[in-house]
Design a protein around this motif. Structure first.
Motif, PDB file in Angstrom:
ATOM      1  N   GLY A 271       0.803  -1.210   0.000  1.00 37.86           N
ATOM      2  CA  GLY A 271       0.000   0.000   0.000  1.00 37.86           C
ATOM      3  C   GLY A 271       0.841   1.267   0.000  1.00 37.86           C
ATOM      4  O   GLY A 271       0.291   2.372   0.059  1.00 37.86           O
ATOM      5  N   GLY A 272       2.159   1.137  -0.069  1.00 36.65           N
ATOM      6  CA  GLY A 272       3.048   2.286  -0.125  1.00 36.65           C
ATOM      7  C   GLY A 272       3.500   2.790   1.229  1.00 36.65           C
ATOM      8  O   GLY A 272       4.064   3.882   1.316  1.00 36.65           O
ATOM      9  N   HIS A 273       3.282   2.016   2.276  1.00 35.56           N
ATOM     10  CA  HIS A 273       3.607   2.464   3.621  1.00 35.56           C
ATOM     11  C   HIS A 273       4.903   1.827   4.118  1.00 35.56           C
ATOM     12  O   HIS A 273       5.291   0.746   3.674  1.00 35.56           O
ATOM     13  CB  HIS A 273       2.476   2.104   4.584  1.00 35.56           C
ATOM     14  CG  HIS A 273       1.155   2.692   4.193  1.00 35.56           C
ATOM     15  ND1 HIS A 273       0.825   4.000   4.420  1.00 35.56           N
ATOM     16  CD2 HIS A 273       0.093   2.147   3.555  1.00 35.56           C
ATOM     17  CE1 HIS A 273      -0.394   4.243   3.960  1.00 35.56           C
ATOM     18  NE2 HIS A 273      -0.855   3.132   3.419  1.00 35.56           N
ATOM     19  N   ALA A 274       5.541   2.514   5.053  1.00 35.24           N
ATOM     20  CA  ALA A 274       6.700   1.945   5.753  1.00 35.24           C
ATOM     21  C   ALA A 274       6.213   1.140   6.948  1.00 35.24           C
ATOM     22  O   ALA A 274       5.135   1.392   7.495  1.00 35.24           O
ATOM     23  CB  ALA A 274       7.638   3.048   6.215  1.00 35.24           C
ATOM     24  N   VAL A 275       7.010   0.171   7.344  1.00 32.59           N
ATOM     25  CA  VAL A 275       6.694  -0.654   8.507  1.00 32.59           C
ATOM     26  C   VAL A 275       7.923  -0.711   9.410  1.00 32.59           C
ATOM     27  O   VAL A 275       9.041  -0.942   8.941  1.00 32.59           O
ATOM     28  CB  VAL A 275       6.274  -2.079   8.091  1.00 32.59           C
ATOM     29  CG1 VAL A 275       6.071  -2.952   9.328  1.00 32.59           C
ATOM     30  CG2 VAL A 275       5.012  -2.051   7.238  1.00 32.59           C
ATOM     31  N   VAL A 276       7.699  -0.472  10.704  1.00 29.17           N
ATOM     32  CA  VAL A 276       8.755  -0.571  11.706  1.00 29.17           C
ATOM     33  C   VAL A 276       8.329  -1.625  12.725  1.00 29.17           C
ATOM     34  O   VAL A 276       7.206  -1.578  13.243  1.00 29.17           O
ATOM     35  CB  VAL A 276       8.978   0.777  12.420  1.00 29.17           C
ATOM     36  CG1 VAL A 276       9.958   0.615  13.581  1.00 29.17           C
ATOM     37  CG2 VAL A 276       9.477   1.832  11.448  1.00 29.17           C
ATOM     38  N   THR A 277       9.193  -2.570  13.002  1.00 32.75           N
ATOM     39  CA  THR A 277       8.953  -3.568  14.040  1.00 32.75           C
ATOM     40  C   THR A 277      10.164  -3.615  14.962  1.00 32.75           C
ATOM     41  O   THR A 277      11.244  -3.119  14.621  1.00 32.75           O
ATOM     42  CB  THR A 277       8.694  -4.961  13.441  1.00 32.75           C
ATOM     43  OG1 THR A 277       9.856  -5.399  12.734  1.00 32.75           O
ATOM     44  CG2 THR A 277       7.494  -4.943  12.500  1.00 32.75           C
ATOM     45  N   MET A 278       9.968  -4.206  16.105  1.00 30.71           N
ATOM     46  CA  MET A 278      11.055  -4.272  17.078  1.00 30.71           C
ATOM     47  C   MET A 278      10.815  -5.454  18.017  1.00 30.71           C
ATOM     48  O   MET A 278       9.683  -5.918  18.176  1.00 30.71           O
ATOM     49  CB  MET A 278      11.153  -2.958  17.881  1.00 30.71           C
ATOM     50  CG  MET A 278      10.022  -2.674  18.841  1.00 30.71           C
ATOM     51  SD  MET A 278       8.382  -2.399  18.101  1.00 30.71           S
ATOM     52  CE  MET A 278       8.669  -0.976  17.083  1.00 30.71           C
ATOM     53  N   ASP A 279      11.884  -5.950  18.627  1.00 28.00           N
ATOM     54  CA  ASP A 279      11.780  -6.974  19.664  1.00 28.00           C
ATOM     55  C   ASP A 279      11.793  -6.285  21.020  1.00 28.00           C
ATOM     56  O   ASP A 279      12.779  -5.628  21.384  1.00 28.00           O
ATOM     57  CB  ASP A 279      12.951  -7.963  19.580  1.00 28.00           C
ATOM     58  CG  ASP A 279      12.811  -8.936  18.426  1.00 28.00           C
ATOM     59  OD1 ASP A 279      11.715  -9.508  18.283  1.00 28.00           O
ATOM     60  OD2 ASP A 279      13.792  -9.123  17.686  1.00 28.00           O
TER      61      ASP A 279
END
Length: 241
Positions: A36-44
């Motif tokens: 969809g053109g979005h950035a994604v940030v994940t973390m532990d």
């Protein structure tokens, strides 16, 4: 961990995992959001650190968002419902999404709240956990029960892969009263799964209305829609964005 949040993206989704889990849990959802053109940030999160509080968890989330602008949709699953408002109190975010979340209550700990509101969590879950270790951490020892409560509507390979990646979860954060004097003034949505076997759907509906004043969206399925129906969950999140 993904840290690159470029201006060309419409929004940045910061996805914060719940108990016993990790950044891996978002792997099936992330491509739908990126398309969809979005950035994604994940973390532990340091959920296996017996001394870490929800404030410590918020430190980790804020560090992951350090190079991002203000256009952040912050999604907290399950126990992360206690972390995302702490992040929103520290830095600008556009929207909070409480996903099958243990929503905090001002001045009360998670365990204190559960004592007063027994429909918050399914009490049978404690039967599937180990005894707390020296650092007050628990792990799942009854994987059949874990599957029934956390991955009930996942296909067998997806459920098995998830259960094999579960970590320890320290009890300490859930013993500390929620530290904010009030919820941050940020728009929020509560996503409730109608067949959630871990967090009570009726409880979730009630606190979404009475405590958060949140928009309520209901999805079919159980506690981990990012594993069982990532496309449907992505549609909800994209609509929020």
């Amino acid at each position: 961990m993904s840290l690159l949040c470029e201006r060309l993206h419409v929004a940045t989704f910061a996805l914060v995992h719940g108990s016993w889990s990790g950044a891996w849990c978002w792997e099936l959802l992330t491509p739908h959001l990126q398309r969809g053109g979005h950035a994604v940030v994940t973390m532990d999160l340091p959920c296996d650190d017996g001394s870490a509080s929800f404030e410590t968890y918020a430190d980790v989330v804020c560090a992951a968002l350090d190079r991002c602008d203000d256009d952040v949709v912050l999604v907290g699953h399950s126990l992360a419902g206690n972390t995302i408002p702490l992040v929103a109190a520290r830095r600008p975010v556009r929207h909070l999404v409480y996903l099958c979340a243990v929503v905090p209550d001002i001045g009360r700990s998670v365990f204190g709240q559960w004592r007063d509101e027994p429909d918050m969590l399914n009490p049978v879950y404690v039967k599937g956990l180990s005894e707390p270790d020296a650092h007050a951490r628990t792990t799942w020892v009854d994987l059949e029960l874990a599957r029934a409560l956390l991955c009930a509507d996942c296909d067998e390979p997806t459920a098995k892969a998830a259960l094999n990646r579960f970590r320890s979860q320290a009890r300490y954060p859930s013993t500390v009263p929620f530290p904010l004097a009030e919820f941050p003034s940020v728009r929020c949505t509560s996503v409730v799964c109608t067949d959630d076997q871990f967090v009570g759907p009726d409880w979730s509906r009630r606190v979404a209305r009475d405590r958060l004043g949140a928009k309520l969206i209901e999805l079919p399925g159980s506690h981990s829609p990012f594993l069982s129906r990532p496309s449907a969950l992505a549609d909800v999140l994209l609509h929020v964005a």
